[in-house]
Every structure is written in structure tokens, then in C-alpha cells.
Design an enzyme around this catalytic site. Structure first.
Site, PDB file in Angstrom:
ATOM      1  N   GLU A 107       0.861  -1.180   0.000  1.00 33.72           N
ATOM      2  CA  GLU A 107       0.000   0.000   0.000  1.00 33.72           C
ATOM      3  C   GLU A 107       0.898   1.231   0.000  1.00 33.72           C
ATOM      4  OE1 GLU A 107      -2.164  -3.339   1.815  1.00 33.72           O
ATOM      5  OE2 GLU A 107      -0.376  -2.321   2.570  1.00 33.72           O
ATOM      6  N   TYR A 119       7.652   2.032  -7.771  1.00 29.97           N
ATOM      7  CA  TYR A 119       7.064   0.694  -7.803  1.00 29.97           C
ATOM      8  C   TYR A 119       6.646   0.305  -9.226  1.00 29.97           C
ATOM      9  CZ  TYR A 119       7.022   1.297  -2.748  1.00 29.97           C
ATOM     10  OH  TYR A 119       7.386   1.523  -1.449  1.00 29.97           O
TER      11      TYR A 119
END
Length: 171
Positions: A107, A119
Site C-alpha cells: 500500500e 514501484y
């Protein structure tokens, strides 16, 4: 660009004073010492420290739950950000998982576009949202996954995935 003397190794209990010092400077709601101790005590987890000239400058905490690797915490000392340290930590973590077609999730704050870009460069894709996930300000979290499907450009192997692009065009 990664510092030439950067060394990544397993995090130890002895590292925790330096880790806590970074954690308190890096996040509005830092993890407690007990949280780090708990993660280090899990035999299936991977906890890494990035060292430059012998000092910890960043760390990564990843736990395994059944068949999923959950990246719990990635932090770099605020004064050392934008030097490639988080990239080096994440690359090292992904390389340590020696299993066929591993699945990772995490998250990230909706406002943390820099982390989301990092990411995404490593094959993660946004696949949902956790409303009011962060206690300090009620900010939402973007749920990101790295799976065999995300590496091919789809969300087909993620349960309950919500592709933001498909939602935007009404599919």
C-alpha cells in the site's frame, strides 16, 4: 544513481536504533520498536538494511503471507532521498525471492507519486484503493501488485482488482 559504497544486507536487531531514528524522520506515523521486532522475528520475512560508509541510510521490510509477499515498509533517510537507495533496496528484495512467479503487494499513500513511480518501474500496478487507510490524516492508500500478469501489463491474476483505466472508460 546509487552511491558507490552502498551495501545491502539483512537487517538485525542491533540495527534498530538507527532504523527507528530514520523511521521517525521519514513518516508522520512511525512504526514502533515493537513492530520492527515483530517483523524481524518472522522466519519467512525479508528485512533489509542499506548501508553507506557503515551507516544505515534506508531499509525495507517484507513479510510473506501464504503465497503473497507484502512489502510493509520502505524508508530512506530524508536527507538521502533521490539517490537511488529505495531502488537498490527494492531490486535487492525482488532478487532475493527465489521462487517461480512470486506475487508482491503493498500500500502507498495516494499523494506519494514518487513511490508509485518507483514501484511501477519494478512491475507493480495499481489495483485498488483502501479508503482512509492512513491514521494521521485519513488519506487513502493505493493497493499495488507485482504478479506475473502485471509484468505482462494486466491485472488478470489479482483478486478483486480494479483497473483505474477500465473504470475511467466505463468497462
Amino acid at each position: 544513481m546509487t552511491p558507490p559504497d552502498l551495501h545491502i544486507r539483512r537487517l538485525t536487531y542491533a540495527d534498530l536504533p538507527q532504523v527507528i531514528a530514520i523511521e521517525r524522520r521519514a513518516f508522520p506515523t512511525p512504526w514502533s520498536l515493537a513492530m520492527f521486532v515483530l517483523e524481524l522475528s518472522k522466519p519467512s520475512g525479508i528485512c533489509l538494511a542499506a548501508l553507506d560508509a557503515g551507516a544505515i541510510v534506508g531499509y525495507c521490510i517484507c513479510s510473506r503471507y501464504d503465497t503473497i509477499w507484502h512489502i510493509m515498509n520502505v524508508a530512506v533517510a530524508p536527507e538521502r532521498r533521490r539517490e537511488g537507495l529505495a531502488t537498490a533496496l527494492l531490486s535487492d528484495l525482488l532478487g532475493r525471492v527465489q521462487e517461480p512467479e512470486p506475487r508482491f503487494t503493498l500500500e502507498v499513500r495516494t499523494s506519494n507519486t514518487g513511490a508509485m513511480t518507483l514501484y511501477e518501474r519494478h512491475g507493480f500496478r495499481a489495483a485498488g484503493r483502501r479508503r482512509r487507510y492512513y491514521q494521521d490524516n485519513g488519506e487513502d492508500a493505493v493497493i499495488m501488485w507485482r504478479t506475473p500478469a502485471t509484468l505482462r501489463g494486466s491485472l488478470d491474476d489479482i483478486p478483486n482488482a480494479v483497473d483505474p483505466l477500465k473504470r475511467a472508460i466505463g468497462q
